[in-house]
Design a protein around this motif. Structure first.
Motif: not given
Lengths: 65, 303
Positions: A41-65
């Motif tokens: 439930k946490q939003l990460l900034t680009k400089d944050q460090r992610v540790e081994d064993g963790e899972t992150i999601d990359i969500l696109s924010v771009v909508s077309g049309g």
């Protein structure tokens, strides 16, 4: 390893940790201004460090049309 | 990285274009101020307005509805079911769930019932789905607003949408579209309800971050019809520039708004006529929605 999920692209990859979000995005070939990156439930900034064993999601924010 | 406003909490959103980074609480304040300033600058809305908020189920429109309610505006939601198998059902579910949790019941227009589901209409008209979708949505936004006595129609177009559209209009030197591109399209006598875009100052990433941090459950999948949308090409190009030169997208669009106001009287003095088929306001003899519907009917008759 860090598990990186990209649900909209139905793509998943693993990268060795620890690693900064910005570096993970570069490894995944994703433009940083076109996504948000979340860890649970946490939003990460680009400089944050992610540790081994963790899972992150990359969500696109771009909508077309 | 610490929040650059409160300097206490870890930042959750970094905004290179504003040379800033915020924790969730400070980001909510930043976002709210951006929307308030966007509304104030062009007097998009006033306290007495009845606002019809067009909600697709995506992040921008649900965030728009959320923040307009938070700001105290009287709002109702309008959802247009586009008739796209699977995707439209999931989008509708998100809208209904969001509304129900806030004691609201959105108005729903089902394009299958109206005889113009987008995939079929685009095929009949031999046009891109996104273009047809735009025509149909604009028609119903205005019709539902006019019939329901709403004083304004609000859509969730954000800074990225508007900058991409501006780039496209400029690349093609589309003067007609350029003259009508603005966060405020005033009410026009003859049946055109005021149209506003209160999110014009916030980026797509900021809207997504706001939606995520507020726990708004929106449709994250892309519309299957928009895979080849030209707006995505313009967005990608602007993103590339934005990464190298943060803040350029904002300057591009805001600079346009500043300069185009010189020609604003052209738009404000052009009153529409009435569609001979349905009576809706239009600048042509028959409105584009009726022309589209006629094509769908003809195609059905042939098959």
């Amino acid at each position: 390893m860090i598990r990186v999920r990209m649900p909209q692209k139905k793509r998943e990859l693993e990268v060795p940790g620890p690693r900064r979000v910005a570096d993970i995005l570069a490894a995944a070939g994703v433009r940083p201004t076109m996504v948000i990156v979340t860890r649970g439930k946490q939003l990460l900034t680009k400089d944050q460090r992610v540790e081994d064993g963790e899972t992150i999601d990359i969500l696109s924010v771009v909508s077309g049309g | 990285m610490k929040c650059k406003r409160c300097r206490k909490t870890e930042a959750a959103v970094d905004l290179p274009s504003h040379n800033s980074a915020f924790c969730p609480e400070c980001f909510f304040l930043f976002f709210r101020r951006q929307v308030e300033e966007g509304i104030r600058k062009f007097r998009l809305l006033s306290a007495g307005d009845r606002v019809l908020v067009c909600v697709s189920g995506g992040k921008d429109s649900l965030v728009l509805w959320d923040i307009l309610m938070e700001l105290g505006y009287r709002t109702e939601g309008l959802h247009i079911d586009l008739g796209i198998d699977g995707y439209s059902d999931r989008s509708r579910e998100k809208v209904l769930a969001y509304a129900a949790a806030r004691g609201k019941e959105p108005i729903v227009v089902d394009l299958r019932s109206e005889g113009v589901p987008i995939p079929e209409a685009a095929k009949s008209a031999r046009k891109e789905e996104c273009a047809v979708c735009g025509t149909v949505k604009r028609y119903f936004f205005n019709r539902v607003a006019a019939e329901g006595g709403f004083t304004a129609v609000a859509t969730g177009h954000n800074l990225d949408d508007e900058a991409a559209r501006l780039l496209g209009n400029l690349l093609h030197w589309d003067e007609d579209h350029l003259s009508r591109q603005h966060p405020l399209l005033p009410e026009v006598e003859g049946g055109l309800v005021r149209k506003v875009k209160p999110l014009w100052r916030v980026s797509e990433m900021e809207t997504a971050a706001y939606g995520f941090l507020k726990g708004i459950d929106y449709v994250t999948e892309e519309c299957p019809m928009s895979e080849d949308a030209t707006s995505l090409v313009y967005k990608e190009a602007l993103s590339l520039i934005e990464e190298k030169m943060p803040g350029t997208r904002r300057k591009f669009y805001q600079g346009f708004l500043k300069n185009r106001d010189k020609n604003r009287d052209v738009l404000e003095n052009s009153a529409p006529g009435v569609c001979v088929t349905c009576g809706a306001p239009t600048y042509a003899a028959v409105c584009s929605f009726c022309r589209l519907k006629e094509r769908v009917t003809k195609t059905r008759g042939r098959s």
